[in-house]
Scaffold this motif. Structure first.
Motif, PDB file in Angstrom:
ATOM      1  N   GLN A  84      59.534 -17.556   9.719  1.00  0.00           N
ATOM      2  CA  GLN A  84      59.626 -16.104   9.897  1.00  0.00           C
ATOM      3  C   GLN A  84      60.871 -15.704  10.683  1.00  0.00           C
ATOM      4  N   HIS A 353      62.695 -10.688   0.963  1.00  0.00           N
ATOM      5  CA  HIS A 353      63.270 -11.459   2.064  1.00  0.00           C
ATOM      6  C   HIS A 353      62.853 -12.915   1.874  1.00  0.00           C
ATOM      7  N   HIS A 355      61.188 -15.101   3.792  1.00  0.00           N
ATOM      8  CA  HIS A 355      60.024 -15.705   4.465  1.00  0.00           C
ATOM      9  C   HIS A 355      59.109 -16.423   3.474  1.00  0.00           C
ATOM     10  N   ASP A 357      56.033 -17.085   3.067  1.00  0.00           N
ATOM     11  CA  ASP A 357      54.795 -16.579   2.464  1.00  0.00           C
ATOM     12  C   ASP A 357      55.067 -15.577   1.341  1.00  0.00           C
ATOM     13  N   HIS A 358      56.293 -15.050   1.277  1.00  0.00           N
ATOM     14  CA  HIS A 358      56.613 -14.105   0.198  1.00  0.00           C
ATOM     15  C   HIS A 358      57.470 -14.731  -0.896  1.00  0.00           C
ATOM     16  N   HIS A 433      62.872  -8.184  11.414  1.00  0.00           N
ATOM     17  CA  HIS A 433      62.020  -9.085  10.637  1.00  0.00           C
ATOM     18  C   HIS A 433      62.872 -10.059   9.830  1.00  0.00           C
ATOM     19  N   ASP A 452      55.883  -6.483   4.572  1.00  0.00           N
ATOM     20  CA  ASP A 452      55.720  -6.803   6.001  1.00  0.00           C
ATOM     21  C   ASP A 452      56.116  -5.723   7.002  1.00  0.00           C
TER      22      ASP A 452
HETATM   23 ZN   LIG Z   1      58.107 -11.562   6.351  1.00  0.00          ZN
END
Ligand SMILES: [Zn+2]
Length: 512
Positions: A84, A353, A355, A357-358, A433, A452
């Motif tokens: 993250q 983005h 990260h 989890d995405h 973020h 997010d």
């Molecule tokens: Zn994120």
């Protein structure tokens, strides 16, 4: 046979710094002369048992440990945002000032945890077979349908006395895997099968009998399948039981957490400690995620599941935005999309983005031949994600990638896809973020999509504005977009007014 010969050669094989113990060495003291397969198994088992004995004695003995039914632990430290950070690491962003408390009552089957960091503060109460999730900032709570088994809970493994007890209680599942050297000290490495089937490697210092490290398998998005190594050090005596004053962890050779023990108590006061705090407002449990794509506007679909990816029909082809929820969820989305659009091909897969989890379903998108769209800075990360070794992830069934590798379109601060009347604008709005953070805007539909940074709560008071929201909102205001529908990878749909209200909250200082 070759295998037989190699196994019986005295010496050691090096693997990630761990020396594998060869059966012939362990057997020397046992007088065992069975078949080779039995040698390997039995010697690994027999080799482990004295190490378990030494460990359990070092922590005060089995009798003492079995009376250990309550523990309070307070820790403070730093987390490193491996998944993250603002840019694909390393070095990963450091978040200092985290404070965690854990109160475990094994006899009463109760647990309370509070986890406070610079950008969040959550609590968790487990009691009477139920889980209560607390938002310590908004002072709200929700009930989850079930509670985890506390005797298998993660808390067990960050408390070395309980980890030692676990070795003892499950000694029939423990084998000696080899030795390691940690801080110049020789360790015996025990392989432990946890109650839930997960495999642990527990490193026990030969001299002290204290646990200096444990490893678990980690399905890591950055380097693929790897191990998470957790280290315990700076042991001190607490009521006759040694307890580490430091715990830190690394994954793929990069630190993820570093905590020191502030307080540990083996006989804490439990009175009223497992109740939801007074004044907290109960919120309804979040509705289960939708299981079908929702059409937000003609030919614009919001995905299903815990990660709501976006899909846009461009007429001749499709564009997707984000790949949250892993390949399994992405494939479910794509199958539905296929029926809804009569088999139109996916041409572009935009990532809001980097990260993990995405993006962790990106391989399912690239496997269709789609071009992945993000910044130049994210190219190496996303390429590695597609090519990584990921048997451990729930998605062990890897999508086959097209020949010639990943097709990638690097974009800058803005990019527009236009076909006929359909227009899809992508804007980079850097914030705390992620540096390369993109939103997708459809001007005809007045629809804004992102992940997010500007989620709306399922119910209850608005999330407070924070540094990342402020950064995003500044950039958004400068674009002067007309926004009617706000869609996010998480949470319910909203309107432009919801965003303004959250920004106003920050201005008037009603929250942080
Ligand atoms: Zn994120």
């Amino acid at each position: 046979m070759m295998v037989k010969k190699r196994l019986s050669t005295p010496g050691g094989t090096r693997s990630r710094g761990i020396h594998l113990l060869l059966p012939s060495l362990a057997l020397a003291g046992l007088g065992w002369t069975g078949s080779l397969a039995a040698d390997v198994f039995l010697s690994a088992y027999a080799g482990a048992q004295p190490v378990i004995q030494r460990t359990i004695n070092a922590y005060g003995g089995a009798d003492r440990l079995q009376t250990l039914e309550t523990i309070y632990l307070k820790t403070e430290g730093t987390t490193y945002q491996r998944y993250q950070s603002r840019v694909p690491g390393p070095p990963f962003d450091e978040l200092e000032g985290n404070e965690n408390t854990y109160l475990l009552d094994l006899a009463g089957d109760q647990f309370r945890g509070e986890f406070r960091g610079p950008i969040f503060a959550n609590g968790l109460i487990i009691r009477d077979g139920k889980t209560y999730n607390l938002d310590l900032v908004r002072e709200t709570w929700t009930e989850a349908p079930s509670a985890p088994d506390l005797r298998q809970h993660f808390i067990q493994r960050i408390l070395p006395p309980l980890l030692a007890l676990k070795l003892y209680q499950r000694s029939r599942s423990v084998t000696l895997a080899g030795t390691s050297t940690i801080d110049g000290q020789l360790n015996d490495v025990l392989s432990l099968a946890w109650d839930n089937g997960n495999l642990y490697m527990v490193h026990v210092a030969r001299d002290s009998g204290l646990i200096s490290r444990y490893d678990i398998l980690a399905p890591d998005q950055v380097v693929g399948d790897t191990i998470a190594e957790s280290y315990f050090s700076d042991y001190e005596d607490v009521d006759g039981i040694p307890f580490p004053m430091r715990r830190w962890q690394q994954i793929g050779g990069e630190k993820t957490v570093d905590f020191r023990t502030v307080e540990v108590d083996f006989a804490p006061d439990l009175e009223d400690r497992f109740a939801v705090p007074d004044g907290y407002v109960e919120l309804p449990s979040p509705a289960p995620p939708a299981s079908e794509l929702r059409e937000l506007a003609k030919g614009v679909y919001l995905g299903n599941g815990a990660y709501q990816n976006l899909y846009i029909d461009m007429g001749e082809y499709l564009i997707s935005v984000d790949a949250g929820g892993g390949p399994a969820l992405v494939r479910t989305d794509l199958a539905q999309l296929d029926a809804l659009t009569e088999g139109k091909p996916l041409r572009y897969a935009v990532m809001t983005h980097h990260h993990s989890d995405h993006t962790d379903g990106v391989d399912a998108l690239s496997a269709t031949g789609a071009t992945v769209v993000s910044s130049e800075r994210n190219r190496a990360y996303l390429t590695a994600l597609v090519n990584g070794r990921r048997y451990l992830a729930a998605n062990a069934e890897r999508p086959l990638q097209p020949e010639g590798g990943l097709a990638y379109l690097a974009i800058g601060d803005q990019h527009t896809f236009k076909e006929g009347r359909r227009r899809v604008e992508v804007y980079r709005l850097p914030n705390a973020h992620a540096e390369d953070y993109y939103v997708v805007y459809l001007p005809r539909e007045k629809l804004l999509y992102g992940a997010d940074v500007f989620n709306l709560p399922a119910s209850g008071p608005a999330f407070p504005a924070n540094e990342m929201f402020d950064g995003f909102y500044q950039g958004l205001r400068a674009l002067d977009l007309k926004i009617k529908i706000v869609a996010n990878a998480h949470g319910p749909l909203g309107t432009g007014a919801d965003l303004e209200a959250r920004a106003d909250g920050a201005k008037t200082g009603t929250d942080n």
